[in-house]
Design a protein around this motif. Structure first.
Motif, PDB file in Angstrom:
ATOM      1  N   LYS A 152      10.904  94.212  35.430  1.00  0.00           N
ATOM      2  CA  LYS A 152      10.848  94.973  36.680  1.00  0.00           C
ATOM      3  C   LYS A 152       9.663  94.599  37.569  1.00  0.00           C
ATOM      4  CE  LYS A 152      12.827  98.780  34.035  1.00  0.00           C
ATOM      5  NZ  LYS A 152      12.846  97.998  32.759  1.00  0.00           N
ATOM      6  N   ARG A 153       8.839  93.657  37.148  1.00  0.00           N
ATOM      7  CA  ARG A 153       7.604  93.397  37.885  1.00  0.00           C
ATOM      8  C   ARG A 153       7.498  91.923  38.271  1.00  0.00           C
ATOM      9  NH1 ARG A 153       2.605  96.006  34.932  1.00  0.00           N
ATOM     10  NH2 ARG A 153       1.979  96.517  37.049  1.00  0.00           N
ATOM     11  N   LEU A 154       6.816  91.692  39.392  1.00  0.00           N
ATOM     12  CA  LEU A 154       6.626  90.351  39.930  1.00  0.00           C
ATOM     13  C   LEU A 154       5.214  90.199  40.470  1.00  0.00           C
ATOM     14  CD1 LEU A 154       9.929  90.092  42.009  1.00  0.00           C
ATOM     15  CD2 LEU A 154       9.354  88.581  40.099  1.00  0.00           C
ATOM     16  N   GLN A 155       4.786  88.949  40.598  1.00  0.00           N
ATOM     17  CA  GLN A 155       3.518  88.651  41.249  1.00  0.00           C
ATOM     18  C   GLN A 155       3.759  87.544  42.265  1.00  0.00           C
ATOM     19  OE1 GLN A 155       0.275  87.675  38.604  1.00  0.00           O
ATOM     20  NE2 GLN A 155      -1.260  87.810  40.215  1.00  0.00           N
ATOM     21  N   MET A 156       3.104  87.635  43.409  1.00  0.00           N
ATOM     22  CA  MET A 156       3.288  86.620  44.438  1.00  0.00           C
ATOM     23  C   MET A 156       2.447  85.379  44.134  1.00  0.00           C
ATOM     24  SD  MET A 156       3.861  88.566  48.074  1.00  0.00           S
ATOM     25  CE  MET A 156       4.302  86.982  48.834  1.00  0.00           C
ATOM     26  N   LYS A 157       2.893  84.253  44.702  1.00  0.00           N
ATOM     27  CA  LYS A 157       2.143  83.007  44.546  1.00  0.00           C
ATOM     28  C   LYS A 157       2.321  82.138  45.784  1.00  0.00           C
ATOM     29  CE  LYS A 157       5.796  80.780  41.732  1.00  0.00           C
ATOM     30  NZ  LYS A 157       6.068  80.087  40.442  1.00  0.00           N
ATOM     31  N   ARG A 158       1.374  81.228  45.972  1.00  0.00           N
ATOM     32  CA  ARG A 158       1.330  80.359  47.164  1.00  0.00           C
ATOM     33  C   ARG A 158       1.252  78.901  46.712  1.00  0.00           C
ATOM     34  NH1 ARG A 158      -2.676  82.555  49.058  1.00  0.00           N
ATOM     35  NH2 ARG A 158      -1.797  83.816  50.747  1.00  0.00           N
ATOM     36  N   PHE A 159       2.011  78.012  47.369  1.00  0.00           N
ATOM     37  CA  PHE A 159       1.994  76.600  46.996  1.00  0.00           C
ATOM     38  C   PHE A 159       0.852  75.888  47.724  1.00  0.00           C
ATOM     39  CE2 PHE A 159       3.624  72.181  47.040  1.00  0.00           C
ATOM     40  CZ  PHE A 159       3.693  72.007  45.666  1.00  0.00           C
ATOM     41  N   ASN A 160      -0.004  75.208  46.957  1.00  0.00           N
ATOM     42  CA  ASN A 160      -1.181  74.563  47.543  1.00  0.00           C
ATOM     43  C   ASN A 160      -0.984  73.082  47.859  1.00  0.00           C
ATOM     44  OD1 ASN A 160      -1.366  73.192  45.096  1.00  0.00           O
ATOM     45  ND2 ASN A 160      -3.076  74.426  44.316  1.00  0.00           N
ATOM     46  N   GLY A 161       0.247  72.617  47.706  1.00  0.00           N
ATOM     47  CA  GLY A 161       0.535  71.205  47.952  1.00  0.00           C
ATOM     48  C   GLY A 161       0.709  70.409  46.679  1.00  0.00           C
ATOM     49  N   ALA A 162       0.291  71.006  45.546  1.00  0.00           N
ATOM     50  CA  ALA A 162       0.444  70.348  44.252  1.00  0.00           C
ATOM     51  C   ALA A 162       1.012  71.291  43.197  1.00  0.00           C
ATOM     52  CB  ALA A 162      -0.893  69.792  43.779  1.00  0.00           C
ATOM     53  N   SER A 163       0.623  72.557  43.267  1.00  0.00           N
ATOM     54  CA  SER A 163       1.088  73.546  42.291  1.00  0.00           C
ATOM     55  C   SER A 163       1.011  74.933  42.920  1.00  0.00           C
ATOM     56  CB  SER A 163       0.229  73.493  41.016  1.00  0.00           C
ATOM     57  OG  SER A 163      -1.125  73.800  41.307  1.00  0.00           O
ATOM     58  N   TRP A 164       1.551  75.913  42.202  1.00  0.00           N
ATOM     59  CA  TRP A 164       1.526  77.292  42.680  1.00  0.00           C
ATOM     60  C   TRP A 164       0.237  77.987  42.256  1.00  0.00           C
ATOM     61  CZ3 TRP A 164       4.938  78.836  46.137  1.00  0.00           C
ATOM     62  CH2 TRP A 164       6.212  78.256  46.172  1.00  0.00           C
ATOM     63  N   GLU A 165      -0.275  78.860  43.121  1.00  0.00           N
ATOM     64  CA  GLU A 165      -1.455  79.672  42.821  1.00  0.00           C
ATOM     65  C   GLU A 165      -1.071  81.144  42.947  1.00  0.00           C
ATOM     66  OE1 GLU A 165      -4.355  78.425  45.674  1.00  0.00           O
ATOM     67  OE2 GLU A 165      -4.950  76.646  44.516  1.00  0.00           O
TER      68      GLU A 165
END
Length: 406
Positions: free
Chosen positions: A381-394
């Motif tokens: 039921k839970r999620l966390q957001m992430k951002r792509f830095n050009g090589a991997s997700w953060e």
């Protein structure tokens, strides 16, 4: 090319050594598809057609069951995994599902891929009282235990994910205008409803552009979204069209805040083909550890997943989120079957699937576990957001729930 069913069945049906069973108090009980020697499991997935990238899911299941069989099976029984290609066509899914239930006589269907596809078989499965287990789709409708007691999902549902994106936008980009690209079926519409319900009219939507799975491209939709003045792009797409959308936005110089739905956030299957530079800055969400995260090199669970891939699925994509999510899904099914013991009736399979308590698997993100009850068929039921830095997700921000029930 060898028949996909033959390949997958062979991969999952390796010989096993018998393991000593512990003390058994209850009498053995079996429904069709189960015996002293095996558990027969059915599946459909798109190994061909417009969503063939999702075929990685079924291949990962087969590889994991191959691993389980090589280690002695489940309570001494081998898994006989039969997976058919439905080419991402709901009518074909219906045909293949009926074949699995009526001809192959599987105990249940596990992890079938696609929202429209599982919708097309849901009433049939419930009428037959055959478990439709841990579905390979996150539609909100899979958590309706009173109406569909033989259907249970796995992932956080699409509407909850949409709520989480809405909360992010209202906090971080409240003055923005949103352009939406979505697949014109239950899958796409579920995501759009989640975003709109979360926004509650507090941000304008400049344009909504649907596409059909049969469309050759979404290039014209991307141009229309740019000309609408939208500076936020909500992309609800399958992998093929996510690649096209990222590429086309870069080609026409459109640089919105880009929210990409979780289904299509795979580095290997989507971002690399689209161009890593083009994908830089994209936002999405997850419930599990990303295989491209360099910080995982010392993580024990990641090392175990990597060893599994190396040994049992060496041709699989180690940068794909599909292989991680499917690995977790297969691990969850194994736990369900372990809890069944020697009562391998369809009723008991559903009972155990609806009684998973604080199941913690290594490739889940910290703070996320698998829990079900007879009144709650939503394992995660839970999620966390992430951002792509050009090589991997953060990863960024807290682990959140979108608070959408059945």
């Amino acid at each position: 090319m060898r028949n996909c069913r033959q390949w997958l069945t062979a991969a999952a049906a390796v010989g096993i050594a018998a393991v000593a069973a512990g003390p058994v108090a209850a009498q053995k009980k079996y429904d069709p598809g189960a015996s002293d020697r095996e558990i027969k499991i059915g599946n459909t997935a798109p190994y061909s057609g417009p969503a063939s990238a999702l075929g990685e899911i079924g291949k990962t299941y087969a590889a994991y069951f191959n691993k389980i069989n090589a280690e002695g099976g489940i309570n001494g029984r081998r898994i006989n995994f039969i997976s058919y290609d439905d080419a991402y066509s709901p009518p074909k899914t219906v045909e293949q599902t009926r074949k699995l239930v009526e001809s192959d006589e599987v105990l249940f269907i596990f992890g079938a891929v696609g929202t429209a596809h599982n919708t097309a078989t849901q009433r049939y499965m419930n009428a037959k009282k055959v478990p439709q287990l841990l579905i390979g789709s996150a539609a909100t409708k899979w958590n309706e235990p009173k109406q569909f007691p033989w259907t249970i999902g796995f992932q956080p549902n699409y509407q909850s994910e949409g709520h989480i994106y809405a909360a992010y936008l209202l906090t971080s980009h409240p003055q923005g205008k949103i352009g939406i690209l979505y697949q014109n079926d239950d899958y796409g519409k579920d995501y759009v409803k989640g975003l709109k319900d979360g926004l509650r009219g507090r941000m304008p939507i400049a344009a909504e552009m649907p596409y059909e799975v049969s469309d050759p491209t979404v290039d014209s939709q991307i141009v229309t979204l740019k000309t609408s003045g939208a500076d936020i792009f909500y992309s609800v797409t399958g992998p093929k069209f996510a690649v096209q959308a990222i590429k086309r936005a870069a080609e026409i110089g459109w640089k919105p805040v880009h929210l990409l739905n979780r289904v299509s956030n795979s580095v290997g299957a989507v971002l690399k083909p689209a161009g890593l530079d083009n994908a830089k800055g994209i936002l999405t969400s997850t419930f599990f550890k990303d295989p491209t995260d360099p910080a995982l090199k010392a993580d024990l669970a990641f090392k175990e997943w990597l060893a599994f891939m190396d040994k049992y699925y060496p041709d699989g994509d180690k940068t794909s989120t599909f292989t991680v999510a499917s690995y977790l899904q297969a691990q969850t099914l194994v736990q369900v079957l372990k809890q069944c013991g020697d009562d391998l009736t369809r009723e008991n399979v559903m009972k155990q699937a609806a009684n998973l308590k604080n199941l913690e698997l290594g490739m889940l993100l910290p703070g996320i576990s698998i829990d079900t009850s007879p009144n709650d068929f939503a394992p995660i039921k839970r999620l966390q957001m992430k951002r792509f830095n050009g090589a991997s997700w953060e990863l960024f921000g807290p682990v959140m729930t979108g608070d959408v029930g059945g």
